[in-house]
Structure formats: structure tokens, C-alpha cells
Design a protein around this motif. Structure first.
Motif, PDB file in Angstrom:
ATOM      1  N   VAL A   1       0.871  -1.354  -0.034  1.00  0.00           N
ATOM      2  CA  VAL A   1       0.022   0.009  -0.008  1.00  0.00           C
ATOM      3  C   VAL A   1       0.871   1.336   0.067  1.00  0.00           C
ATOM      4  O   VAL A   1       1.962   1.178   0.425  1.00  0.00           O
TER       5      VAL A   1
ATOM      6  N   SER B   1      -8.962   1.577   3.394  1.00  0.00           N
ATOM      7  CA  SER B   1      -9.244   1.436   1.984  1.00  0.00           C
ATOM      8  C   SER B   1      -9.647   2.896   1.477  1.00  0.00           C
ATOM      9  O   SER B   1      -9.824   3.193   0.426  1.00  0.00           O
TER      10      SER B   1
ATOM     11  N   SER C   1      -9.170   6.608  -0.102  1.00  0.00           N
ATOM     12  CA  SER C   1      -8.396   7.138  -0.768  1.00  0.00           C
ATOM     13  C   SER C   1      -6.991   8.037  -0.415  1.00  0.00           C
ATOM     14  O   SER C   1      -7.163   8.198   0.784  1.00  0.00           O
TER      15      SER C   1
ATOM     16  N   TYR D   1      -2.968   3.566   2.701  1.00  0.00           N
ATOM     17  CA  TYR D   1      -4.309   3.873   2.124  1.00  0.00           C
ATOM     18  C   TYR D   1      -4.339   3.152   0.868  1.00  0.00           C
ATOM     19  O   TYR D   1      -3.662   2.610   0.055  1.00  0.00           O
ATOM     20  N   GLY D   2      -5.632   3.019   0.358  1.00  0.00           N
ATOM     21  CA  GLY D   2      -5.939   2.602  -0.952  1.00  0.00           C
ATOM     22  C   GLY D   2      -6.040   1.051  -0.914  1.00  0.00           C
ATOM     23  O   GLY D   2      -5.996   0.527  -2.360  1.00  0.00           O
ATOM     24  N   LEU D   3      -6.157   0.385   0.079  1.00  0.00           N
ATOM     25  CA  LEU D   3      -6.270  -1.210   0.070  1.00  0.00           C
ATOM     26  C   LEU D   3      -7.556  -1.421  -0.732  1.00  0.00           C
ATOM     27  O   LEU D   3      -8.717  -1.094  -0.066  1.00  0.00           O
ATOM     28  N   GLY D   4      -7.654  -2.265  -1.752  1.00  0.00           N
ATOM     29  CA  GLY D   4      -8.821  -2.687  -2.361  1.00  0.00           C
ATOM     30  C   GLY D   4      -9.792  -3.628  -1.365  1.00  0.00           C
ATOM     31  O   GLY D   4      -9.152  -4.330  -0.688  1.00  0.00           O
ATOM     32  N   ILE D   5     -10.951  -3.607  -1.683  1.00  0.00           N
ATOM     33  CA  ILE D   5     -12.067  -4.337  -1.096  1.00  0.00           C
ATOM     34  C   ILE D   5     -11.596  -5.788  -1.339  1.00  0.00           C
ATOM     35  O   ILE D   5     -11.568  -6.661  -0.213  1.00  0.00           O
ATOM     36  N   GLU D   6     -11.292  -6.147  -2.534  1.00  0.00           N
ATOM     37  CA  GLU D   6     -11.107  -7.660  -2.808  1.00  0.00           C
ATOM     38  C   GLU D   6      -9.866  -8.135  -2.076  1.00  0.00           C
ATOM     39  O   GLU D   6      -9.817  -9.283  -1.743  1.00  0.00           O
ATOM     40  N   HIS D   7      -8.654  -7.266  -2.132  1.00  0.00           N
ATOM     41  CA  HIS D   7      -7.680  -7.584  -1.316  1.00  0.00           C
ATOM     42  C   HIS D   7      -7.774  -7.595   0.199  1.00  0.00           C
ATOM     43  O   HIS D   7      -7.242  -8.828   0.921  1.00  0.00           O
TER      44      HIS D   7
END
Length: 171
Positions: free
Chosen positions: A15, A73, A75, A95-101
Motif C-alpha cells: 500500500v 481502503s 483514498s 491507504y487504498g487497499l482494495g476491497i477484494e484484497h
């Protein structure tokens, strides 16, 4: 079926952080543990209180050989507002960790119920990861409350290190 099992390797994790670097768990080499804290995001007053408390204790974790990283997650813009509006200057904020991850980490996912919430976001969790990138401990929540207490966690880590206490729950 669970993705995370104590004693087994955890998923990859990369991240960007508000300090302008990319955090990569594979490159993290703590003395004893990496403590990953997943938090809901800027919209969460419970997260604010929790991370602000951690901010006052992060040096105690570092003294025990624990690297600390906090991740959401959110921005980049929301993460930067977190740094501006919360007292978390001693913390590394990813920041920005995707939901699927997040699902690879067995995290619960919520949908917005209020206008100020993101459409979807990760619920809180705290993981202790060994230097060999295996899971030692996991606390995964489906709500913003009932999180591990930092003073108790510091005492527990001291016990674990003194007694060489093994990871549990791997069967």
C-alpha cells in the motif's frame, strides 16, 4: 474457508502511505512482529480514538521490536485528511487497499449507511505477523468496537517474547 491460519504465510500486502512511500510487507523485517491495523477510515470516530491512543504508545511497541502499520481502503485524499485531522503523527498510515484484497485478509466489508461513509469499506482488524511473514495472531471485527486494548497487547507481547509462546489456532 479462512485465508489466514496461524503459523502459515499471510497474503502479500503493498500500500502507499501518507509519508510518500510504498509499504511492502515482504520487505518489512521487524525484530519480533509487524502489527497491521486495518481501520475503517476517516469517517469513523471509533477509529480516530483508537489510532490516536496507538499514536501515544507506538514507541512502546517499537521498543518490543514491533513495527506498526495502519491501513484503510480510504483514498489518498481521505488518508491525507486523516493525518491533518487526527493526532496520528507517529504512525505510518497506508491507504487504498482494495476491497477484494481485504477479503484475502479475511476482513469484513461494510456498505455505507450514512452519507459520509464510503460506498464500501473494510471493518477493523489487528494482526501480529512474524518476521518470516507467518501469522501469529489475528483479531478481526465486523463492527467498529471490541478491538484489542493496547496496554493489554503490550503486556501480552512481553509474555510471548519472554516465554517463546507459540502461535495458537493453526489446526
Amino acid at each position: 474457508m479462512r485465508n489466514l491460519i496461524p503459523g502459515k504465510e499471510v497474503p502479500d500486502l503493498k500500500v502507499k502511505t501518507t509519508k510518500g512511500i510504498e509499504y511492502d510487507l515482504k520487505n518489512d523485517s521487524p525484530e519480533n512482529f509487524t502489527m497491521l491495523i486495518f481501520y475503517r477510515g476517516l469517517h469513523c470516530p471509533v477509529c480516530k480514538k483508537y489510532l490516536e491512543e496507538l499514536n501515544t504508545k507506538v514507541d512502546e511497541f517499537r521498543e518490543k521490536g514491533v513495527n506498526v502499520v495502519c491501513i484503510s481502503s480510504n483514498s489518498k485524499e481521505l488518508a491525507e485528511k486523516t493525518i491533518q485531522n487526527w493526532d496520528v503523527d507517529n504512525l505510518d498510515i497506508g491507504y487504498g487497499l482494495g476491497i477484494e484484497h481485504g477479503r484475502k485478509w479475511d476482513l469484513y466489508i461494510s456498505e455505507a449507511i450514512k452519507e459520509e461513509e464510503p460506498d464500501a469499506f473494510l471493518e477493523p482488524a489487528l494482526f501480529l505477523i512474524r518476521p518470516d511473514h507467518t501469522l501469529y495472531s489475528a483479531s478481526i471485527q465486523s463492527m467498529p468496537f471490541a478491538r484489542p486494548k493496547f496496554d493489554e497487547l503490550l503486556k501480552s507481547i512481553g509474555f510471548v517474547l519472554k516465554e517463546d509462546y507459540p502461535a495458537r489456532g493453526g489446526k
